[in-house]
Design a protein around this motif. Structure first.
Motif, PDB file in Angstrom:
ATOM      1  N   ALA A  45       0.845  -1.194   0.000  1.00 32.22           N
ATOM      2  CA  ALA A  45       0.000   0.000   0.000  1.00 32.22           C
ATOM      3  C   ALA A  45       0.875   1.237   0.000  1.00 32.22           C
ATOM      4  O   ALA A  45       2.013   1.218   0.468  1.00 32.22           O
ATOM      5  N   SER A  46       0.314   2.306  -0.522  1.00 37.99           N
ATOM      6  CA  SER A  46       0.966   3.603  -0.468  1.00 37.99           C
ATOM      7  C   SER A  46       0.317   4.387   0.662  1.00 37.99           C
ATOM      8  O   SER A  46      -0.905   4.403   0.796  1.00 37.99           O
ATOM      9  N   THR A  47       1.140   5.013   1.494  1.00 37.43           N
ATOM     10  CA  THR A  47       0.610   5.651   2.685  1.00 37.43           C
ATOM     11  C   THR A  47       1.408   6.913   2.984  1.00 37.43           C
ATOM     12  O   THR A  47       2.264   7.327   2.191  1.00 37.43           O
ATOM     13  N   GLU A  48       1.090   7.533   4.116  1.00 32.31           N
ATOM     14  CA  GLU A  48       1.873   8.679   4.593  1.00 32.31           C
ATOM     15  C   GLU A  48       2.481   8.290   5.923  1.00 32.31           C
ATOM     16  O   GLU A  48       1.876   7.534   6.672  1.00 32.31           O
ATOM     17  N   ALA A  49       3.648   8.826   6.235  1.00 31.80           N
ATOM     18  CA  ALA A  49       4.254   8.517   7.529  1.00 31.80           C
ATOM     19  C   ALA A  49       5.055   9.710   8.004  1.00 31.80           C
ATOM     20  O   ALA A  49       5.630  10.457   7.194  1.00 31.80           O
ATOM     21  N   ARG A  50       5.086   9.898   9.321  1.00 32.58           N
ATOM     22  CA  ARG A  50       5.878  10.986   9.890  1.00 32.58           C
ATOM     23  C   ARG A  50       7.266  10.451  10.198  1.00 32.58           C
ATOM     24  O   ARG A  50       7.468   9.768  11.195  1.00 32.58           O
ATOM     25  N   THR A  62       4.263   0.444   2.210  1.00 34.13           N
ATOM     26  CA  THR A  62       4.331  -0.517   3.305  1.00 34.13           C
ATOM     27  C   THR A  62       3.542  -1.768   2.947  1.00 34.13           C
ATOM     28  O   THR A  62       2.902  -1.839   1.888  1.00 34.13           O
ATOM     29  N   TYR A  63       3.628  -2.774   3.797  1.00 35.56           N
ATOM     30  CA  TYR A  63       2.740  -3.938   3.732  1.00 35.56           C
ATOM     31  C   TYR A  63       1.721  -3.741   4.843  1.00 35.56           C
ATOM     32  O   TYR A  63       2.097  -3.597   6.005  1.00 35.56           O
ATOM     33  N   GLY A  64       0.447  -3.716   4.511  1.00 33.88           N
ATOM     34  CA  GLY A  64      -0.584  -3.444   5.506  1.00 33.88           C
ATOM     35  C   GLY A  64      -1.165  -2.072   5.228  1.00 33.88           C
ATOM     36  O   GLY A  64      -1.041  -1.549   4.129  1.00 33.88           O
ATOM     37  N   GLU A  65      -1.794  -1.492   6.236  1.00 33.25           N
ATOM     38  CA  GLU A  65      -2.498  -0.226   6.036  1.00 33.25           C
ATOM     39  C   GLU A  65      -1.576   0.973   6.203  1.00 33.25           C
ATOM     40  O   GLU A  65      -1.538   1.868   5.389  1.00 33.25           O
ATOM     41  N   ALA A  66      -0.851   0.959   7.320  1.00 28.66           N
ATOM     42  CA  ALA A  66      -0.026   2.111   7.666  1.00 28.66           C
ATOM     43  C   ALA A  66       1.046   1.663   8.647  1.00 28.66           C
ATOM     44  O   ALA A  66       0.978   0.570   9.185  1.00 28.66           O
ATOM     45  N   GLY A  67       2.011   2.535   8.871  1.00 29.43           N
ATOM     46  CA  GLY A  67       3.099   2.184   9.770  1.00 29.43           C
ATOM     47  C   GLY A  67       4.040   1.207   9.104  1.00 29.43           C
ATOM     48  O   GLY A  67       3.820   0.784   7.966  1.00 29.43           O
ATOM     49  N   LEU A  68       5.103   0.845   9.800  1.00 32.65           N
ATOM     50  CA  LEU A  68       6.111   0.017   9.142  1.00 32.65           C
ATOM     51  C   LEU A  68       5.595  -1.399   8.896  1.00 32.65           C
ATOM     52  O   LEU A  68       4.662  -1.847   9.570  1.00 32.65           O
ATOM     53  N   PRO A  69       6.190  -2.094   7.914  1.00 29.69           N
ATOM     54  CA  PRO A  69       5.770  -3.471   7.629  1.00 29.69           C
ATOM     55  C   PRO A  69       5.831  -4.316   8.898  1.00 29.69           C
ATOM     56  O   PRO A  69       6.732  -4.139   9.711  1.00 29.69           O
TER      57      PRO A  69
END
Ligand code: C2O
Ligand code: CU
Length: 464
Positions: A45-50, A62-69
């Motif tokens: 997935a493509s996401t945003e992260a701080r 990432t793999y999953g919704e958000a946050g690290l794999p």
């Protein structure tokens, strides 16, 4: 007084998840994935992260919704299944770095499997034969996909392992971000022809210098995976007694204190850390390579001392890697060099458009339906010694898929007979790596500095 900033909250949450203490199972940041008969879903997935102060970074993968794999947990000798679902607009695959899987499960496009296009899926099933710390990542368009986030840690558990008071899993990597927190160009050709292009923001579990709580006087099992596309580290631990118990998924024959221990992209470090007795005492994991020291992560002692002793820690079980028959081993000369020849072919899996490096004078043409001939055709069951020589002025973490080798000797340093899948060869070093060709198929061998891999420093063995 502790400031309850968002970052501190995040750090605390991640610490609980990574350590697997208390509320981890239900914790939002637990990041665990149990090995079950039904497949673990790994959806890109493509996401945003701080990833730094300021604006969140867009186009993080990432793999999953958000946050690290997620940290993927498997058990030695137990069947594991995962379904890769591709949710991004770029073909991908998964490679299970260091795990001795059947060739069809190895994730290398063209050589062993088709690309997985957006919306498609691929099922991986295998039984990990070895316990230890491994990791997973794509093997398609890797500079961008890994550079943007697709690197996750794997823990293969062994119920027979000695007991620790806490466990910490740390994914070490950088990001190439500008001052506005957004991705900048992933590489510069002039750097690709040298040590590689370095990131601008350094993280552990996608955080800058996170702090984790651990029981005072307790023994912590710290598993660190080096998943950056470029950076070589030199590890030291300050503020506590620490000993290296395993490298690259295999127990070390002799434990030792890490004193500027050099490890490169793809490698894994497992430490036993004895936390200080005093509540609040800080232990730091540092990278002391180069002139600027860097604290990667810290551990803080909490509670009353458990008064445990590192010397009481039992051995880790040796993995069932076949013993090499040195009296009857074939020899494989392998020279790493720079090249000015050729330009790699265009590939759907990403070509950087340059050839800077070669193995035995042949620069890899890229992931194409028509790759170069194998470096060597190996007989199934036969023992081999790779005589590897680094003719370049740069260090290269050379990774072999599908089989583990044993380090026999080096012209540059005293070496333990480590069992591994990645060897960081220094400039001008000559090293002998021995292995049994006991896994049939086509197995890639490449530098894990991804710009080197993608500009020629790749080849493969055919085992039949
Ligand atoms: Cu970590 Cu060819 O891979
Ligand atoms: Cu290299």
């Amino acid at each position: 007084m502790t400031m309850l900033t968002r970052r501190n909250l995040l750090k605390t949450a991640v610490a609980a998840g990574a350590a697997g203490v208390g509320l981890s199972a239900a914790g939002k940041f637990a990041g665990w994935a149990a090995a079950k008969p039904e497949p673990l879903i790994l959806k890109t997935a493509s996401t945003e992260a701080r990833l730094m102060d300021g604006a969140p970074t867009k186009n993080v993968l990432t793999y999953g919704e958000a946050g690290l794999p997620p940290v993927v947990r498997m058990r030695k000798g137990e069947a594991f299944a995962a379904r890769l679902i591709n949710g991004i607009d770029d073909p991908t695959t998964i490679h299970w770095h260091g795990i001795r899987v059947p060739n069809k499960m190895d994730g290398v496009p063209f050589l062993v499997q088709p690309y997985v296009y957006q919306g498609d899926h691929f099922d991986y099933t295998f039984t990990p034969p070895d316990a230890g710390t491994f990791w997973y990542h794509p093997h398609c368009n890797t500079l961008i996909q890994m550079g943007h986030g697709l690197t996750g840690v794997i823990v293969v558990e062994n119920p027979k392992d000695p007991a620790f008071d806490a466990e910490m899993v740390i994914n070490l990597r950088d990001w190439r971000l500008g001052d506005d927190g957004q991705f900048i160009e992933q590489f510069r050709p002039r750097d690709a022809a040298k040590a590689g292009t370095f990131g601008t923001v350094r993280t552990a579990n996608w955080l800058e210098q996170p702090q984790f709580d651990a029981p005072a006087g307790g023994l912590v099992r710290l598993r660190a995976a080096l998943t950056d596309v470029t950076r070589i580290y030199a590890f030291r631990v300050d503020g506590a007694e620490a000993t290296v118990i395993a490298l690259d998924g295999n127990p070390v024959p002799q434990r030792f204190t890490p004193d500027a221990l050099q490890l490169g992209p793809g490698q894994r470090l497992e430490l036993a850390v004895r936390m200080p007795d005093d509540e609040g005492a800080i232990v730091s994991l540092r990278d002391v390579r180069g002139t600027k020291q860097k604290i990667l992560a810290t551990l803080r002692s909490v509670g009353t001392s458990l008064k445990h002793d590192l010397r009481d820690l039992g051995p880790l079980e040796v993995n069932p890697v076949a013993e090499v028959d040195l009296s009857n081993a074939g020899r494989i000369p392998l020279a790493l060099s720079a090249t000015a020849e050729n330009v790699s072919a265009n590939s759907i899996c990403g070509s950087l458009g340059y050839s800077f490096w070669a193995i035995n004078k042949v620069p890899w043409p890229g992931d194409t339906p028509d790759p170069a001939a194998p470096l060597a055709e190996l007989k199934l069951g036969q023992s081999y010694i790779i005589d590897m020589e680094n003719l370049t002025p740069h260090a290269h973490p050379i990774h072999l898929h599908g089989m583990s080798f044993k380090v026999l000797s080096s012209s540059a340093r005293a070496v333990q007979p480590l069992v591994s899948d990645t060897y960081l060869i220094l400039p001008d070093e000559k090293v002998q790596l021995a292995f049994v060709a006991d896994n049939p198929g086509d197995w890639l061998l490449h530098c894990h500095i991804i710009e080197h891999q993608k500009t020629g420093m790749t080849s493969y063995f055919r085992v039949a």
